[in-house]
Design a protein around this motif. Structure first.
Motif, PDB file in Angstrom:
ATOM      1  N   TYR A   1       0.851  -1.189   0.000  1.00  0.00           N
ATOM      2  CA  TYR A   1       0.000   0.000   0.000  1.00  0.00           C
ATOM      3  C   TYR A   1       0.884   1.235   0.000  1.00  0.00           C
ATOM      4  N   PHE A   2       0.310   2.374  -0.368  1.00  0.00           N
ATOM      5  CA  PHE A   2       1.001   3.649  -0.228  1.00  0.00           C
ATOM      6  C   PHE A   2       0.742   4.196   1.168  1.00  0.00           C
ATOM      7  N   GLY A   3       1.782   4.677   1.824  1.00  0.00           N
ATOM      8  CA  GLY A   3       1.661   5.270   3.152  1.00  0.00           C
ATOM      9  C   GLY A   3       2.685   6.388   3.302  1.00  0.00           C
ATOM     10  N   LEU A   4       2.577   7.110   4.380  1.00  0.00           N
ATOM     11  CA  LEU A   4       3.534   8.175   4.661  1.00  0.00           C
ATOM     12  C   LEU A   4       4.841   7.580   5.171  1.00  0.00           C
ATOM     13  N   PHE A   5       5.938   8.256   4.921  1.00  0.00           N
ATOM     14  CA  PHE A   5       7.216   7.809   5.468  1.00  0.00           C
ATOM     15  C   PHE A   5       7.192   7.984   6.987  1.00  0.00           C
ATOM     16  N   GLY A   6       7.835   7.076   7.695  1.00  0.00           N
ATOM     17  CA  GLY A   6       7.890   7.135   9.149  1.00  0.00           C
ATOM     18  C   GLY A   6       8.224   5.772   9.703  1.00  0.00           C
ATOM     19  N   GLY A   7       7.913   5.566  10.985  1.00  0.00           N
ATOM     20  CA  GLY A   7       8.201   4.275  11.592  1.00  0.00           C
ATOM     21  C   GLY A   7       8.067   4.303  13.094  1.00  0.00           C
ATOM     22  N   MET A   8       8.639   3.288  13.723  1.00  0.00           N
ATOM     23  CA  MET A   8       8.512   3.073  15.159  1.00  0.00           C
ATOM     24  C   MET A   8       9.642   3.747  15.938  1.00  0.00           C
ATOM     25  N   SER A   9       9.318   4.105  17.174  1.00  0.00           N
ATOM     26  CA  SER A   9      10.298   4.720  18.068  1.00  0.00           C
ATOM     27  C   SER A   9      11.255   3.673  18.625  1.00  0.00           C
ATOM     28  N   ASN A  10      12.436   4.142  18.985  1.00  0.00           N
ATOM     29  CA  ASN A  10      13.380   3.344  19.764  1.00  0.00           C
ATOM     30  C   ASN A  10      13.149   3.678  21.230  1.00  0.00           C
TER      31      ASN A  10
END
Length: 150
Positions: free
Chosen positions: A31-40
């Protein structure tokens, strides 16, 4: 606390989306999504978005500003892992020379897409909703009564 972040990135009226990998162990594969991710661990949201954007695109941004925080709760989610469903959205302003510096390090591809003309594309629903909300606010559409605005 574990959380995720996402970047609203605009260029010439279009939003930057990442075409996600087809991996089965990720949310919304292909799917298309915004760039980003999970925290450390012990990372703050703004530090997380800076790190994730650099890791995924090789870009540093002129300005990064908090836009919206969303808590996602659903009977479909595992309550023991629900902390991962807090998502911070940031508006990120590109530097002028970004095109020569962008290197995609995660996902299949990236595209600048017009929100108004994107009905047939498979989007991560939460990211599309926030991007569309941002578009409406930016275009000064009267969608929220003034009494509720700053």
């Amino acid at each position: 606390m574990t959380f995720s972040v996402a970047a609203i990135i605009l260029y010439k009226g279009k939003y930057l989306f990442q075409k996600r990998n087809k991996k089965k162990n990720i949310f919304y594969p292909n799917y298309f999504g915004l760039f980003g991710g999970m925290s450390n661990s012990n990372e703050k949201p703004k530090d997380t978005i800076k790190r994730e954007l650099f890791e995924e695109t090789n870009l540093e941004f002129k300005l990064i500003k908090h836009f919206l925080t969303v808590d996602l709760f659903s009977s479909n989610f595992n309550s023991k892992r629900s902390s991962i469903f807090k998502r911070f959205y940031f508006v990120c302003e590109l530097k002028k020379n970004f095109k020569k510096n962008i290197i995609l390090r995660e996902g299949q591809n990236y595209s600048f897409l017009n929100i108004k003309k994107s009905n047939s594309i498979k989007f991560v629903p939460f990211d599309f909703a926030v991007s569309h909300y941002h578009y409406l606010i930016k275009s000064k559409k009267k969608i929220i009564p003034k009494i509720y605005l700053k």
